[in-house]
Design a protein around this motif. Sequence first.
Motif, PDB file in Angstrom:
ATOM      1  N   TYR A   1     -36.259 -44.502  67.880  1.00  0.00           N
ATOM      2  CA  TYR A   1     -36.061 -44.455  66.423  1.00  0.00           C
ATOM      3  C   TYR A   1     -34.618 -44.720  66.005  1.00  0.00           C
ATOM      4  O   TYR A   1     -34.290 -44.618  64.828  1.00  0.00           O
ATOM      5  CB  TYR A   1     -36.442 -43.076  65.870  1.00  0.00           C
ATOM      6  CG  TYR A   1     -37.905 -42.711  65.945  1.00  0.00           C
ATOM      7  CD1 TYR A   1     -38.894 -43.662  66.108  1.00  0.00           C
ATOM      8  CD2 TYR A   1     -38.299 -41.381  65.813  1.00  0.00           C
ATOM      9  CE1 TYR A   1     -40.236 -43.302  66.175  1.00  0.00           C
ATOM     10  CE2 TYR A   1     -39.638 -41.016  65.874  1.00  0.00           C
ATOM     11  CZ  TYR A   1     -40.601 -41.980  66.058  1.00  0.00           C
ATOM     12  OH  TYR A   1     -41.911 -41.611  66.119  1.00  0.00           O
TER      13      TYR A   1
ATOM     14  N   CYS B   1     -34.602 -31.397  63.711  1.00  0.00           N
ATOM     15  CA  CYS B   1     -35.986 -31.888  63.715  1.00  0.00           C
ATOM     16  C   CYS B   1     -36.839 -30.834  63.028  1.00  0.00           C
ATOM     17  O   CYS B   1     -36.730 -29.641  63.347  1.00  0.00           O
ATOM     18  CB  CYS B   1     -36.446 -32.089  65.157  1.00  0.00           C
ATOM     19  SG  CYS B   1     -38.224 -32.339  65.334  1.00  0.00           S
TER      20      CYS B   1
ATOM     21  N   ASN C   1     -40.390 -31.299  71.444  1.00  0.00           N
ATOM     22  CA  ASN C   1     -39.621 -31.225  70.183  1.00  0.00           C
ATOM     23  C   ASN C   1     -39.400 -29.764  69.787  1.00  0.00           C
ATOM     24  O   ASN C   1     -39.853 -29.302  68.730  1.00  0.00           O
ATOM     25  CB  ASN C   1     -40.379 -31.911  69.039  1.00  0.00           C
ATOM     26  CG  ASN C   1     -40.615 -33.384  69.266  1.00  0.00           C
ATOM     27  OD1 ASN C   1     -40.854 -33.801  70.388  1.00  0.00           O
ATOM     28  ND2 ASN C   1     -40.561 -34.160  68.205  1.00  0.00           N
TER      29      ASN C   1
ATOM     30  N   CYS D   1     -44.170 -32.711  61.685  1.00  0.00           N
ATOM     31  CA  CYS D   1     -43.060 -33.666  61.638  1.00  0.00           C
ATOM     32  C   CYS D   1     -42.982 -34.177  60.205  1.00  0.00           C
ATOM     33  O   CYS D   1     -43.962 -34.710  59.679  1.00  0.00           O
ATOM     34  CB  CYS D   1     -43.325 -34.829  62.592  1.00  0.00           C
ATOM     35  SG  CYS D   1     -42.337 -36.269  62.175  1.00  0.00           S
TER      36      CYS D   1
ATOM     37  N   GLU E   1     -48.370 -37.430  65.954  1.00  0.00           N
ATOM     38  CA  GLU E   1     -47.865 -36.393  65.046  1.00  0.00           C
ATOM     39  C   GLU E   1     -48.425 -36.592  63.637  1.00  0.00           C
ATOM     40  O   GLU E   1     -48.161 -35.792  62.734  1.00  0.00           O
ATOM     41  CB  GLU E   1     -46.325 -36.425  64.997  1.00  0.00           C
ATOM     42  CG  GLU E   1     -45.672 -35.932  66.272  1.00  0.00           C
ATOM     43  CD  GLU E   1     -44.178 -36.209  66.340  1.00  0.00           C
ATOM     44  OE1 GLU E   1     -43.578 -36.593  65.318  1.00  0.00           O
ATOM     45  OE2 GLU E   1     -43.601 -36.060  67.429  1.00  0.00           O
TER      46      GLU E   1
ATOM     47  N   CYS F   1     -36.515 -41.068  59.536  1.00  0.00           N
ATOM     48  CA  CYS F   1     -36.241 -39.681  59.945  1.00  0.00           C
ATOM     49  C   CYS F   1     -34.775 -39.399  59.606  1.00  0.00           C
ATOM     50  O   CYS F   1     -33.869 -40.005  60.189  1.00  0.00           O
ATOM     51  CB  CYS F   1     -36.481 -39.506  61.440  1.00  0.00           C
ATOM     52  SG  CYS F   1     -35.912 -37.888  62.007  1.00  0.00           S
TER      53      CYS F   1
END
Length: 360
Positions: free
Chosen positions: A82, A143, A171, A228, A256, A315
């Motif tokens: 990402y 996160c 995560n 997420c 997710e 993100c």
Amino acid sequence: MAQTQTKTGQRKRTAKTAEEKYGVLEMPDLTYTPEIAKATASLYEKVRHHIPEIEWPVHAPYVYWINKLKKERNAVILAHNYQTPEIYHCVSDITGDSLQLAREATLIDEDIIIQCGVHFMAETSKLLNPEKTVLIPDMKAGCSLAESITGADVRLLREANPGVPIVTYVNTSADVKAESDICCTSSNAVRVVESFDSDTVLLIPDEYLAQNVAKQTKKKILTWKGHCEVHERFTAEELLAYKETDPAIQIIAHPECAPSVVKVADYTGSTAGMIEYATSRPNGSKVLLVTECSMASNIQENSPGVEFIKPCNLCPYMKRITLPKILDSLVYMREEVFVDPIVAARAREAVERMVNLKPN
Ligand code: 13P
Ligand code: SF4
């Protein structure tokens, strides 16, 4: 000297900090010189579809100095899929999904790891390389999933569900990993769950990942309410609307995403799985990547015959990592990732159990 917090709350002097160990350098001159233009010309070719030519003189000096100092410092740059194209293509040494980065972290010879991703990834690298220096260019690269649960929450879950194995998504913080039996990533979650004899397994903290895994196993899956914030925003309606415009569009989703989204997808998998599926489509295909939108930009280069449709969800945590901050890391040896040694020992076991799990 670095300090770590012990379980009893005492602060303990530990080994030297990265700054003490390696020293700081002077910030290099970031002028776009003819030498820098020449040295970075081939790298520009990899990102020219994403960075206009007029902007390259701003990025190129960073790219040049990061690559130079990386060698001088004996550092390696690990970048998640990402990260932005200029990081992914121009300065990283190893790219991948969470599992690939965790695996690669165990094979590294360099003294210093610069983690271009989010904090839990840097912690995982530190757990697997306790003797190495791990730096993250921005400590605030968090996160939403990792922040949804604490180690104390996991202890309560264990008390409430005696004998039920606890699988924690990678995560999560080291505190959470330390309380679990094993970790998993999006690419091995089903296999990890099935590695237990128990009929019931706790898979935390991603509710949607757990619901998607539950559809692929006979085991009863208990979970948590973490999400997420990038993937939870996608809806099945939005994806079906794309399909209506062109039924040939292939929808490729990350697990997710909500089960209703996964249901309308042609393929679901980790970011590495999504890349493999998307880049092996025949020329003329149209694919819609239901994930963080830098990934499509990163892989477009190697699949010129595939058209990528990008519903652009970024993100905000991954995007905290930038070329100037990576250069700061190399110059000033910051920001260093520490994990309490007692927590680290237990968390490492959970990560190593996952890394060492034999493929089916
Ligand atoms: P993977 O790369 O392991 O699929 O994880 C996606 C993600 O959201 C990481 O933050
Ligand atoms: Fe966390 Fe989602 Fe960002 Fe990945 S994309 S770091 S899971 S918030």
